[in-house]
Design a protein around this motif. Structure first.
Motif, PDB file in Angstrom:
ATOM      1  N   LYS A 110       4.188   0.574   5.919  1.00 35.22           N
ATOM      2  CA  LYS A 110       5.593   0.782   5.564  1.00 35.22           C
ATOM      3  C   LYS A 110       6.043  -0.036   4.355  1.00 35.22           C
ATOM      4  CE  LYS A 110       7.165  -2.591   9.023  1.00 35.22           C
ATOM      5  NZ  LYS A 110       7.564  -3.631   8.068  1.00 35.22           N
ATOM      6  N   ASP A 111       5.364  -1.139   4.056  1.00 36.12           N
ATOM      7  CA  ASP A 111       5.791  -2.012   2.957  1.00 36.12           C
ATOM      8  C   ASP A 111       5.070  -1.727   1.645  1.00 36.12           C
ATOM      9  OD1 ASP A 111       7.593  -3.418   4.588  1.00 36.12           O
ATOM     10  OD2 ASP A 111       5.988  -4.691   5.354  1.00 36.12           O
ATOM     11  N   PHE A 112       4.209  -0.728   1.628  1.00 32.97           N
ATOM     12  CA  PHE A 112       3.474  -0.387   0.409  1.00 32.97           C
ATOM     13  C   PHE A 112       4.209   0.736  -0.326  1.00 32.97           C
ATOM     14  CE2 PHE A 112       0.479  -2.354   3.235  1.00 32.97           C
ATOM     15  CZ  PHE A 112      -0.317  -3.130   2.411  1.00 32.97           C
ATOM     16  N   THR A 113       4.468   0.517  -1.607  1.00 32.87           N
ATOM     17  CA  THR A 113       5.247   1.479  -2.380  1.00 32.87           C
ATOM     18  C   THR A 113       4.467   1.955  -3.599  1.00 32.87           C
ATOM     19  OG1 THR A 113       6.296  -0.304  -3.630  1.00 32.87           O
ATOM     20  CG2 THR A 113       7.434   0.468  -1.644  1.00 32.87           C
ATOM     21  N   THR A 170      -1.719 -12.082   4.891  1.00 26.43           N
ATOM     22  CA  THR A 170      -0.366 -11.816   4.406  1.00 26.43           C
ATOM     23  C   THR A 170      -0.289 -12.294   2.967  1.00 26.43           C
ATOM     24  OG1 THR A 170       0.592 -12.035   6.612  1.00 26.43           O
ATOM     25  CG2 THR A 170       2.082 -12.285   4.739  1.00 26.43           C
ATOM     26  N   THR A 188       3.749  -9.103   2.237  1.00 27.23           N
ATOM     27  CA  THR A 188       3.186  -7.902   2.852  1.00 27.23           C
ATOM     28  C   THR A 188       1.858  -8.232   3.519  1.00 27.23           C
ATOM     29  OG1 THR A 188       4.205  -6.517   1.146  1.00 27.23           O
ATOM     30  CG2 THR A 188       2.412  -5.543   2.423  1.00 27.23           C
ATOM     31  N   TYR A 189       1.665  -7.701   4.722  1.00 26.40           N
ATOM     32  CA  TYR A 189       0.379  -7.876   5.413  1.00 26.40           C
ATOM     33  C   TYR A 189      -0.604  -6.834   4.892  1.00 26.40           C
ATOM     34  CZ  TYR A 189      -3.147  -8.118   9.089  1.00 26.40           C
ATOM     35  OH  TYR A 189      -4.330  -8.249   9.769  1.00 26.40           O
ATOM     36  N   SER A 212       2.021  -3.827  -3.416  1.00 23.11           N
ATOM     37  CA  SER A 212       2.479  -4.620  -2.273  1.00 23.11           C
ATOM     38  C   SER A 212       3.089  -5.911  -2.797  1.00 23.11           C
ATOM     39  CB  SER A 212       1.322  -4.924  -1.317  1.00 23.11           C
ATOM     40  OG  SER A 212       0.285  -5.616  -1.981  1.00 23.11           O
ATOM     41  N   SER A 270      12.374  -0.990  -8.174  1.00 20.28           N
ATOM     42  CA  SER A 270      13.461  -1.770  -7.557  1.00 20.28           C
ATOM     43  C   SER A 270      13.713  -3.032  -8.379  1.00 20.28           C
ATOM     44  CB  SER A 270      13.109  -2.139  -6.117  1.00 20.28           C
ATOM     45  OG  SER A 270      11.898  -2.866  -6.074  1.00 20.28           O
ATOM     46  N   THR A 323       8.175  -1.361 -10.118  1.00 20.54           N
ATOM     47  CA  THR A 323       8.142  -1.050  -8.688  1.00 20.54           C
ATOM     48  C   THR A 323       9.275  -0.131  -8.262  1.00 20.54           C
ATOM     49  OG1 THR A 323       9.489  -2.958  -8.072  1.00 20.54           O
ATOM     50  CG2 THR A 323       7.098  -3.292  -8.243  1.00 20.54           C
ATOM     51  N   GLN A 328       2.013   0.596   9.776  1.00 16.76           N
ATOM     52  CA  GLN A 328       1.130  -0.377   9.142  1.00 16.76           C
ATOM     53  C   GLN A 328       1.319  -0.407   7.626  1.00 16.76           C
ATOM     54  OE1 GLN A 328      -3.150  -1.226  10.424  1.00 16.76           O
ATOM     55  NE2 GLN A 328      -3.490   0.152   8.707  1.00 16.76           N
ATOM     56  N   VAL A 372       7.977   5.092  -0.587  1.00 20.78           N
ATOM     57  CA  VAL A 372       7.015   4.532   0.364  1.00 20.78           C
ATOM     58  C   VAL A 372       5.737   5.366   0.294  1.00 20.78           C
ATOM     59  CG1 VAL A 372       6.545   4.035   2.787  1.00 20.78           C
ATOM     60  CG2 VAL A 372       8.840   3.659   1.857  1.00 20.78           C
TER      61      VAL A 372
END
Length: 522
Positions: free
Chosen positions: A43-46, A105, A97-98, A93, A71, A69, A41, A147
Motif C-alpha cells: 500500500k505504501d509503494f507508489t 523498514t 516503508t517496510y 518507496s 506529492s 513522486t 503489503q 498506488v
C-alpha cells in the motif's frame, strides 16, 4: 485449495466484503487457512518518474536520481540499478516503508556521501518475482503518484482453504461459490455449456482393455481431436490466474487444463496428436514397463497401475501425470483432449507407490463429478478454439458414465434428534435445494432427498443433517447439559487402581521418578 477474490466473483454475484467471505467459508466447513492481501503489503509503494539520473560522484556503479513522486517537490534517491535512467517510471518507496523482499523498514540514508531519501524498487524487493537485476520499468502511461498495487492489479486477495477429504466438490472455485451462494452470501452465476459441433470423425480410437473384474478402474474415457491449432502463450488474464495461485504458465493448451482443474475441479489431459502412434488403449501396466513423465523423471510401473497407451507403449499414467513423449509444446498443431473417470482408490495407491503428488491426483483420489466429465471436455474445447483456433472433431467415447442414484428417505425430525437444532422443514428443504439436492415430498414428515452428482460423500441421513446444520450455523446448535443422576456419584476407581495410585505417590514422595515406556502391540 487456493483462489483469488476476483476469481471467486466470476462465479458468485456478491457484494460481501473479504472478511465476510472468509468468516462464512469457515462457518460452513470450508476452513480458511490463510489470506494473503498483496494490496495491504504494497500500500505504501507508489509510481514515480525519474526526472534526472546522473552518475554518483563517488561511485561508478551508482546513480543519483531526482524523482517526481507526485506529492510535492522532487526527492533525491541514490540507486544502484543498471537500468535507472532519466525519464523512466518506476516504483518508489519513501522512508518508513517496510520492504518485504528485504525484511527491513527503509530509512533515510547517506550513500557514499550523498543523501538518499527513498528507494526505487525491483520486483524482488516487492516479492513479485525473483528479478533483482534492475528496478521495475513501468510504461509511459503509468500515473505518477498512484498506488502501484492498485494500478498494476495486485490488489486481489488470495484465499487458501484447508479442504477436508470428503469435499472434492470444493476443490474448484465454482464449487466454493456454490456453497457460499447456498449460505446466502450471493447468487451463483450459472452458464450452460453448449456442445461443440464436430466437423469430422476423430481419427484416434479408444479402447478400455480390462478384465471384467477390473472394469471399475476406468469406467469412462472421452477424447476429441482439434487440428490446426496454433499453440503459444495463453492470454494474460489466464496466466495471471495461474500465477496468483502458485502455478507456472506453460503454454495455452496446458494452461487450459490447469485452469479447469482449479476452476471446475475437472482434471483433463492433452496429447500432441502427431506424437501419438495408432489408437489409445487404456489398460493395466505390464511388468517391466516405465514412463518418462512430464516432471522429467522415469517411473517404473507395476501391474496394479492404469496407463494410457499407444502403439509405442505407456503415454500417460492415468489420473496422475502425463508422459513427456506426447506432451504439448509450441510446435503442437494437432491436440487430443482427454476426459476420463478413474477409480479413486487405484489413483491413490498409484500416487503413493510412485511418490507423485499432482493437482489431478488430488482431485481424482477424492472423487470428481462424473456428470461434468463431458461438459468439462466441451468447455476445454471452447477455450482451445478461442485461444489457439483450429477445427474440432466429433467425440470418441469408451465405456459409460455411471448413473449414481443415492436417494435417501429423510425424516425432518432427524436434524433435531441428532443435534438438538429445531430447523423448520421449509428452511431445511431450501438449504438442500440451494446445495443442489433434489427434495421430493418435502411437505411430508419423511422427504425423498437425492444427493447431487458432485457430492460423493453423502451416504446417509446423518450426512444430510450435517449439510443443514453447517448452513444454519453450528453456533446456533443449542448447548444442552447432560443429565445428572440423583445423589452422590459412586466411586470411579477400582480398589486395584486406588492402590496403584497410592503406591506411585508414595514412591514419588521418596524421590523416585516414574518412566512410562511405549507398549508393544502385536
Amino acid at each position: 485449495m487456493k483462489l483469488t477474490l476476483s476469481w471467486l466473483k466470476e462465479h458468485l454475484d456478491t457484494s460481501a466484503s473479504l472478511s465476510e467471505i472468509v468468516e462464512t467459508l469457515t462457518r460452513i466447513g470450508l476452513e480458511v487457512e490463510y489470506v494473503h492481501d498483496p494490496a495491504a503489503q504494497l500500500k505504501d509503494f507508489t509510481i514515480a518518474r525519474v526526472i534526472e539520473a546522473k552518475p554518483h560522484p563517488n561511485a561508478d556503479r551508482l546513480r543519483v536520481c531526482m524523482v517526481d513522486t507526485g506529492s510535492g517537490a522532487p526527492v533525491q534517491v541514490v540507486c544502484g540499478a543498471p537500468n535507472a535512467r532519466t525519464g523512466m517510471k518506476s516504483v518508489f518507496s519513501a522512508p518508513g516503508t517496510y520492504i518485504p523482499g528485504k525484511k527491513i523498514t527503509l530509512g533515510k540514508g547517506v550513500i557514499r556521501g550523498v543523501e538518499s531519501l527513498g528507494m526505487l524498487c525491483s520486483a524482488a524487493e516487492l516479492e513479485l518475482s525473483n528479478d533483482h537485476e534492475g528496478i521495475i520499468d513501468l510504461p509511459e502511461d503509468a500515473p505518477v503518484g498512484a498506488v502501484y498495487a492498485q494500478w498494476a492489479g495486485l490488489d486481489d486477495p488470495i484465499i487458501e482453504i484447508n479442504l477436508t477429504p470428503n469435499r472434492p466438490d470444493a476443490a474448484g472455485v465454482y464449487g466454493v461459490a456454490r456453497d457460499l451462494a447456498a449460505a446466502g452470501l450471493g447468487v451463483l452465476k450459472t452458464k450452460d455449456i453448449a456442445p461443440v459441433e464436430g466437423k469430422f470423425p476423430c481419427p484416434v480410437g479408444v479402447k478400455l482393455d480390462f478384465a471384467q473384474e477390473d472394469k471399475h478402474l476406468a469406467p469412462f474415457f472421452g477424447l476429441r481431436l482439434v487440428r490446426g491449432v496454433k499453440n503459444g502463450q495463453s492470454p494474460a488474464w489466464l496466466q495471471a490466474r495461474l500465477r496468483e495461485i502458485g502455478l507456472r504458465p506453460i503454454n495455452a493448451l496446458v494452461d487450459v487444463t490447469n485452469f479447469l482443474t482449479f476452476d471446475r475441479a475437472r482434471p483433463l489431459h492433452v496429447f500432441d496428436a502427431k506424437k501419438v502412434k495408432g489408437d489409445l488403449v487404456v489398460r493395466l501396466a505390464r511388468k517391466g514397463e516405465s514412463l518418462h513423465a512430464l516432471d522429467g523423471r522415469t517411473y517404473e510401473l507395476d501391474e496394479s497401475m492404469v496407463v494410457i497407451c499407444d502403439d509405442n507403449g505407456p503415454e500417460s499414467l492415468a489420473g496422475v501425470m502425463g508422459g513427456e513423449a506426447s506432451g504439448c509444446d509450441e510446435s503442437t498443431t494437432d491436440v487430443l483432449i482427454e476426459t476420463a473417470l478413474w477409480d479413486l482408490m487405484n489413483i491413490a495407491h498409484t500416487g503413493r507407490k510412485l511418490g507423485i503428488v499432482t493437482d489431478a491426483r488430488y482431485r481424482f483420489e477424492r472423487g470428481v463429478d462424473p456428470a461434468f466429465a463431458l461438459p468439462g471436455l466441451e468447455l476445454a474445447t471452447q477455450l482451445v478454439l478461442e485461444f489457439c483456433g483450429g477445427e474440432p472433431s466429433e467425440l470418441t467415447l469408451a465405456g459409460e458414465l455411471p448413473l449414481l442414484s443415492r436417494a435417501i428417505n429423510f425424516p425432518w425430525s432427524e436434524t433435531k434428534r441428532l443435534t438438538g437444532l429445531d430447523a423448520p422443514r421449509e428452511d431445511a428443504a431450501k438449504i438442500l435445494e440451494r446445495l443442489g439436492f433434489s427434495v421430493d415430498n418435502a411437505g411430508a414428515d419423511i422427504a425423498h432427498v437425492a444427493a447431487p452428482s458432485w457430492r460423493p460423500d453423502i451416504e446417509g441421513k446423518a450426512d444430510i443433517v450435517e449439510e443443514i446444520v453447517r448452513m444454519i450455523g453450528v453456533d446456533n446448535v443449542p448447548s444442552t447439559p447432560l443429565p445428572r443422576a440423583e445423589g452422590v456419584a459412586p466411586p470411579v476407581l477400582t480398589m486395584m487402581q486406588k492402590r496403584a495410585r497410592n503406591a506411585r505417590r508414595a514412591l514419588a514422595g521418596q524421590g523416585l521418578v516414574e518412566a512410562v515406556t511405549w507398549s508393544f502391540v502385536s
